[in-house]
Design a protein around this motif. Structure first.
Motif, PDB file in Angstrom:
ATOM      1  N   THR A  99       4.256   3.353   5.960  1.00  0.00           N
ATOM      2  CA  THR A  99       4.029   4.239   4.816  1.00  0.00           C
ATOM      3  C   THR A  99       2.679   4.931   4.931  1.00  0.00           C
ATOM      4  O   THR A  99       2.547   6.124   4.627  1.00  0.00           O
ATOM      5  N   VAL A 100       1.676   4.182   5.377  1.00  0.00           N
ATOM      6  CA  VAL A 100       0.336   4.753   5.499  1.00  0.00           C
ATOM      7  C   VAL A 100       0.327   5.865   6.543  1.00  0.00           C
ATOM      8  O   VAL A 100      -0.242   6.939   6.322  1.00  0.00           O
ATOM      9  N   VAL A 138       0.850  -1.184   0.000  1.00  0.00           N
ATOM     10  CA  VAL A 138       0.000   0.000   0.000  1.00  0.00           C
ATOM     11  C   VAL A 138       0.888   1.238   0.000  1.00  0.00           C
ATOM     12  O   VAL A 138       1.581   1.521   0.987  1.00  0.00           O
ATOM     13  N   ASP A 139       0.886   1.959  -1.120  1.00  0.00           N
ATOM     14  CA  ASP A 139       1.701   3.167  -1.244  1.00  0.00           C
ATOM     15  C   ASP A 139       0.865   4.436  -1.182  1.00  0.00           C
ATOM     16  O   ASP A 139       1.312   5.462  -0.677  1.00  0.00           O
ATOM     17  N   THR A 140      -0.336   4.379  -1.742  1.00  0.00           N
ATOM     18  CA  THR A 140      -1.212   5.547  -1.747  1.00  0.00           C
ATOM     19  C   THR A 140      -2.573   5.158  -1.200  1.00  0.00           C
ATOM     20  O   THR A 140      -3.028   4.025  -1.359  1.00  0.00           O
ATOM     21  N   VAL A 141      -3.215   6.124  -0.560  1.00  0.00           N
ATOM     22  CA  VAL A 141      -4.527   5.906   0.052  1.00  0.00           C
ATOM     23  C   VAL A 141      -5.447   7.036  -0.383  1.00  0.00           C
ATOM     24  O   VAL A 141      -5.083   8.215  -0.322  1.00  0.00           O
ATOM     25  N   ALA A 142      -6.649   6.678  -0.845  1.00  0.00           N
ATOM     26  CA  ALA A 142      -7.655   7.664  -1.231  1.00  0.00           C
ATOM     27  C   ALA A 142      -8.960   7.331  -0.511  1.00  0.00           C
ATOM     28  O   ALA A 142      -9.345   6.160  -0.421  1.00  0.00           O
ATOM     29  N   GLN A 143      -9.629   8.361   0.008  1.00  0.00           N
ATOM     30  CA  GLN A 143     -10.874   8.138   0.738  1.00  0.00           C
ATOM     31  C   GLN A 143     -12.006   8.973   0.152  1.00  0.00           C
ATOM     32  O   GLN A 143     -11.779  10.059  -0.386  1.00  0.00           O
ATOM     33  N   ALA A 156      -6.955   1.516  -1.676  1.00  0.00           N
ATOM     34  CA  ALA A 156      -5.502   1.351  -1.605  1.00  0.00           C
ATOM     35  C   ALA A 156      -5.146   0.056  -2.312  1.00  0.00           C
ATOM     36  O   ALA A 156      -5.906  -0.915  -2.275  1.00  0.00           O
ATOM     37  N   GLN A 192       1.959   8.931   5.080  1.00  0.00           N
ATOM     38  CA  GLN A 192       1.168   9.559   4.035  1.00  0.00           C
ATOM     39  C   GLN A 192      -0.008  10.347   4.615  1.00  0.00           C
ATOM     40  O   GLN A 192      -0.356  11.418   4.103  1.00  0.00           O
ATOM     41  N   LEU A 193      -0.589   9.855   5.696  1.00  0.00           N
ATOM     42  CA  LEU A 193      -1.730  10.520   6.302  1.00  0.00           C
ATOM     43  C   LEU A 193      -1.326  11.648   7.258  1.00  0.00           C
ATOM     44  O   LEU A 193      -2.184  12.308   7.844  1.00  0.00           O
TER      45      LEU A 193
END
Length: 351
Positions: A151-152, A122-127, A134, A155-156
């Protein structure tokens, strides 16, 4: 039909398939939730750690249906020079378990319950309002179990600034082919380094050294002559494993539909040895507090996380502070002189 199209692919997506990530996945499946784990490494996964499971961790694993093979642990021993302080666990025993054996037992149980494990990271997270996406998977919730250097978390923006580099601590672990000389976990206190010794099999002992950056493993081990004598010429098994910096702080454990669990949610130090127990408690809290109201359920997880980690954070932080001060050389003599206090602290952490 439109409702079906907008339904997330899974209920729970787990970033990171280490022991805590698998525990979260098992908890989710036991709760009837569709669950996927994303993990780049292959099973079993190794990690530098003390490998001693406190009695509370053994009980928590049993509740999940996980029973790893290992060596019984009857208590904790602190040593410094010719001084020693022992505490035997009251009631149930702990268990020394090689990290690979623990991970394999959790992986087998997760597979039995129908957890899908996908190779990836998981490199990027979108909500959005109803889901989090992810690794190409849309889920109702994302559990970030991706370790010390999450990483999460980064990123957040949930990281908190680390302490000065000279105060950071690191761990290095090796295994030795030698019969255990005790059923206790031994913590040898040196001038700047602690040696955490755990029997994990009838013929294997793990030795983890915790100390400042760049300390040399063999040179540090030589500073514990009694431990060196016990190990003798025993061969090492596999390469050494390192981890750190151990201190990781977070500003929050939740961000919308994302929850930090285990080391990703913050870590003080491996000194008191109950990291797995605390991680399993967080895994339980992360799943049990899920609900339709995101803000409310997130607040409930933050509260449950605080309760599950309070003793660990307070006691470990205090001990680490003492270990980095002139009080360091008094820790073992004080434990020996006040066995009730020492035993009470150990029991509080062990359960």
């Amino acid at each position: 039909m439109s409702g079906a199209r907008t339904r997330p692919d899974v209920d729970v997506l787990v970033a990171g398939g280490g022991p805590v990530g698998l525990a979260v996945a098992i908890e989710a499946r036991l709760a009837g939730l569709r669950t996927v784990v994303v993990e780049p490494r292959t099973t079993p996964i190794d990690k530098a750690c003390g490998e001693g499971l406190m009695p509370g961790a053994v009980a928590a694993l049993a509740r999940l249906g996980v029973h790893p093979a290992g060596h019984p642990l009857t208590g904790i021993r602190y040593l410094s020079g010719d001084r020693a302080a022992d505490h035997l666990f009251t009631g149930a025993t702990g268990l020394g378990v090689r990290r690979t054996a623990l991970h394999l037992a959790l992986a087998i149980r997760a597979e039995e319950l129908g957890v899908e494990v996908l190779a990836g990271k998981v490199d990027t997270v979108a909500q959005d309002a109803g889901s989090v996406t992810a690794a190409g998977i849309r889920a109702a919730w994302l559990m970030a179990c991706d370790g010390l250097h999450s990483t999460v978390r980064r990123q957040l923006g949930l990281d908190r600034p680390a302490r000065a580099a000279h105060r950071r601590r690191y761990g290095i672990r090796r295994h030795y082919r030698v019969a255990p000389w005790t059923d206790l976990v031994e913590v040898h206190w040196g001038r700047h380094v602690e040696a955490y010794v755990t029997p994990v099999a009838p013929d294997v002992v793990g030795v983890a050294l915790l100390g400042p950056p760049h300390h040399d493993y063999d040179r540090s081990l030589d500073s514990f002559p009694d431990l060196r004598r016990h190990l003798g010429a025993a061969p090492t098994l596999g390469p050494p494993r390192g981890a750190g910096p151990l201190l990781q702080r977070t500003s929050a454990r939740t961000a919308g539909r994302v929850r930090l669990v285990g080391d990703a949610s913050g870590y003080v130090d491996a000194l008191t040895g109950e990291g797995v127990r605390v991680g399993l408690a967080q895994a339980t809290a992360a799943v049990r507090t899920l609900g339709p109201d995101v803000d409310r359920s997130s607040a409930e997880y933050e509260k449950a996380w605080t309760a599950a980690t309070r003793d660990y954070r307070l006691i470990t932080s205090g001990l680490v502070a003492a270990a980095g001060s002139p009080l360091r050389r008094s820790i073992v003599p004080l434990a020996a002189a006040a066995p009730g206090l020492y035993g009470g602290i150990v029991e509080r952490l062990a359960r």
